[in-house]
Design an enzyme around this catalytic site. Structure first.
Site, short mmCIF file in Angstrom:
data_model
loop_
_atom_site.label_atom_id
_atom_site.label_comp_id
_atom_site.label_asym_id
_atom_site.label_seq_id
_atom_site.Cartn_x
_atom_site.Cartn_y
_atom_site.Cartn_z
N MET A 166 80.76 29.19 39.96
CA MET A 166 79.97 30.28 40.52
C MET A 166 80.79 31.55 40.49
O MET A 166 81.96 31.55 40.84
CB MET A 166 79.56 29.97 41.95
CG MET A 166 78.95 31.14 42.70
SD MET A 166 77.39 31.68 42.01
CE MET A 166 76.38 30.27 42.46
N CYS A 167 80.16 32.61 40.09
CA CYS A 167 80.83 33.91 40.05
C CYS A 167 79.84 35.01 40.39
O CYS A 167 78.63 34.83 40.28
CB CYS A 167 81.42 34.19 38.66
SG CYS A 167 82.65 32.99 38.13
#
Length: 641
Positions: free
Chosen positions: A1-2
């Protein structure tokens, strides 16, 4: 996740070396592990790239990444299959290595056609001045765009800033394919032209017609100075799933579907289906493919970092890496059962169960703890927890919330099936006051640009659930608890593919199996814009990653390959007919009462729909999402880092 973002300016007066403060803050919440910015300047344009990483896999790799030719890459995704990524490798770097070796646009499209897993990305090709971006086929990762007036600048971002309003509102990048913009040409002409490479089936002969429809739908939601065109070479991405089987039975329907009965659903009735050899084989294949999907989503996490030293109680010696949005319903029960197969036995699994309570029915404060207990690493105090925590013997309004009742029953099933596993059933109780405060000051911008009553209800419910702040009850002792699991599994996709909604039954009753097939095709086609971008923004706001086993490409392909009557039998009553295949899988997995629970929407199961205006329709515009107050909201100093 970013959290990924690219801000592009085409005029000197719009050049900036920083992002809006609230936008940067929201991006950092998604990626708390590492942040980095990179500025690429050209005579005619400027690109500011900002990446914020949540470390889950391989070596921690700061983003954006840049190669020696000046190409820049931002990646918010997971490669679960399609490309070789070893357990110790980071998929951002693997993807960038592949992209750097691509010789032309066909190679880029071929690469993204292979990747299985959720993703959104931004890729700058320095030599061509091209900016590529897009979302995966299902839109499991959020990506928004915003175009300034007159085309002087535009921005791509995982999440929008902390504000709302029609003129400033961002829109979701459609999960229709990959987009490309020529920054050099745009800067000169001041006309924004987006080139779309759509998702297509290779065998389909209606590519041109489908592409025209996609272009028209996308253009309708864009400013007048932005146009969307097809690739001159008619290049496209190959869809990662097989087409939906729309076969209709040659024999009369009654030979495939048993008539509706008023007899209450029983586990024995489900077991009767499993006496058929073909049905049993299909069910087992479904379990196998779904089990692999869950396995891919719970492995390769940095587990060695999660021992909690000096924990006072046996149940808290290890922290959970995996949590499940848990109502005790059939979807979450099957996911929990399969997760139990693959998560190391010595590691707890957090079951996140949310319940909403009206202010006047707030539970009595009859619970007290010793100061020494409060200091335990196992007991994580939450804001105003005393308002929501009742003693073990006190009766709380949350005890009557439907999802709390079924959740506790589901917990007992799981404990019976595997008493060696530590199941942290996290009771998350939310008051009307807390809901209204945090919606106004924080949750609104995450739900937007979606704006209906349904979006408000589900968005808020998922935000509080995934935050994971609540209490656990162990041997009649109530302890405050906060889930730190970075991976959150959710059952979304099951209802859309297995006819779990009441509208599926209505469509079947009016238009038969043909109408049901069309409804299911429509459900999967709109899931990116209806659900997934919103849920990704809401869950990602806690620095956690949403994962969707039912939307694994192999799971969807398997379900798409089956005729509709093998997935659901809507001539049967609620509790059996909808999601029949999943119910049969649950029986095979040893589940009992939960295999017969009828579908209950999250907004009703958690009772968030009962808190405020009860006469609203789910499709109504929600006035509570229209304005965001910045009161009580302070940006952290780390946004400057």
């Amino acid at each position: 996740m970013c959290g990924i973002c690219c801000s592009v300016s085409f005029s000197v007066e719009h050049f900036s070396r920083d992002l809006e403060e609230s936008l940067l803050y929201n991006l950092k919440r998604r990626g708390p592990s590492r942040s980095k910015r990179l500025l690429k300047s050209n005579v005619n344009y400027q690109c500011l790239f900002s990446g914020h990483v949540l470390h889950l896999r391989g070596a921690l790799t700061a983003q954006p990444v840049e190669d020696r030719r000046g190409n820049v890459f931002l990646w918010n995704g997971e490669v679960f299959s399609g490309l070789r990524v070893e357990a110790e490798e980071n998929d951002t770097q693997i993807m960038f290595n592949h992209l750097s070796s691509c010789k032309d646009e066909a190679d880029i499209l071929s690469l993204f056609s292979k990747v299985q897993g959720p993703w959104s990305f931004i890729y700058y090709q320095a030599s061509t001045h091209f900016l590529w971006f897009g979302r995966d086929f299902f839109g499991r990762r959020s990506l928004l765009w915003h175009f300034s007036s007159l085309g002087k600048s535009f921005c791509l971002s995982s999440v929008g800033p902390q504000k709302s309003g029609g003129a400033n509102q961002w829109r979701e990048v459609p999960a229709s394919g990959i987009f490309r913009i020529d920054l050099h040409s745009t800067a000169i002409s001041r006309c924004v032209i987006l080139k779309l490479y759509p998702w297509k089936y290779i065998c389909k002969e209606t590519i041109d017609e489908e592409c025209v429809n996609s272009l028209a739908q996308i253009s309708a939601d864009l400013p007048a100075f932005v146009s969307v065109v097809a690739s001159e070479a008619k290049l496209y991405l190959e869809k990662p799933v097989v087409p939906l089987n729309r076969m209709l039975p040659q024999a009369p329907l009654e030979t495939h579907c048993r008539p509706i009965s008023s007899t209450p659903p029983t586990r024995g009735r489900l077991q009767d289906f499993l006496t058929d050899g073909h049905t049993k084989k299909v069910v087992q294949r479904f379990i196998d493919v779904l089990s692999v999907a869950v396995q891919r989503r719970v492995l390769y996490l940095p587990r060695d970092e999660n021992l909690a030293p000096n924990a006072g109680l046996e149940t808290c010696k290890r922290k959970a890496n995996v949590a499940i949005l848990f109502s005790g319903g059939i979807d979450s029960m099957v996911i929990a059962t399969l997760a139990d197969r693959h998560v190391p036995l010595g590691e707890p699994i957090d079951l996140l169960n949310v319940a909403f309570m009206t202010k006047e029915n707030s539970p009595p404060v009859s619970f007290s703890k010793k100061k020494s207990e409060q200091k335990s690493n196992c007991e994580m105090p939450s804001e105003d927890l005393s308002k929501n925590v009742a003693g073990a013997t006190a009766i709380s309004p949350a005890d009557t919330v439907p999802d709390r009742i079924t959740g506790r029953a589901g917990l007992k099933e799981l404990q019976t099936a595997n008493p060696s596993r530590i199941w942290n059933f996290v009771e998350i109780n939310v008051s009307l006051e807390e809901l209204q405060k945090l919606r106004r000051t924080h949750i609104c911008h995450l739900v937007q640009p979606l704006d209906t009553v349904l979006d408000d209800s589900i968005g808020c419910a998922v935000w509080f659930a995934s935050r994971g702040i609540g209490q656990v009850v162990n041997q009649d002792e109530v302890k405050s608890y906060q889930s730190d699991a970075k991976v959150i599994l959710t059952g979304i996709g099951a209802d859309e593919q297995l006819a779990g909604y009441s509208r599926h039954r209505i469509r079947f009753q009016t238009l038969g199996l043909e109408g049901l097939n069309k409804e299911l095709a429509m459900e999967l086609g709109r899931i990116s814009s209806r659900n997934l971008g919103r849920d990704d923004r809401v869950i990602g706001d806690h620095g956690k990653e949403a994962r969707f086993p039912f939307l694994d490409e192999n799971v969807v392909s398997f379900l798409n390959s089956l005729p509709v009557w093998e997935k659901a039998n809507l001539t049967l009553p609620r509790g059996i007919g909808e999601k029949l295949l999943l119910r049969l899988a649950a029986v095979e997995l040893g589940l009992t009462a939960s295999s017969l629970l009828p579908k209950r929407a999250m907004q009703f199961g958690s009772r968030i729909a009962k808190l405020e205006r009860r006469n609203e329709k789910a499709s109504d515009k929600c006035s509570r999402l229209q304005t965001i107050s910045l009161e009580n909201f302070s940006f952290k100093k780390e946004v400057k880092s």
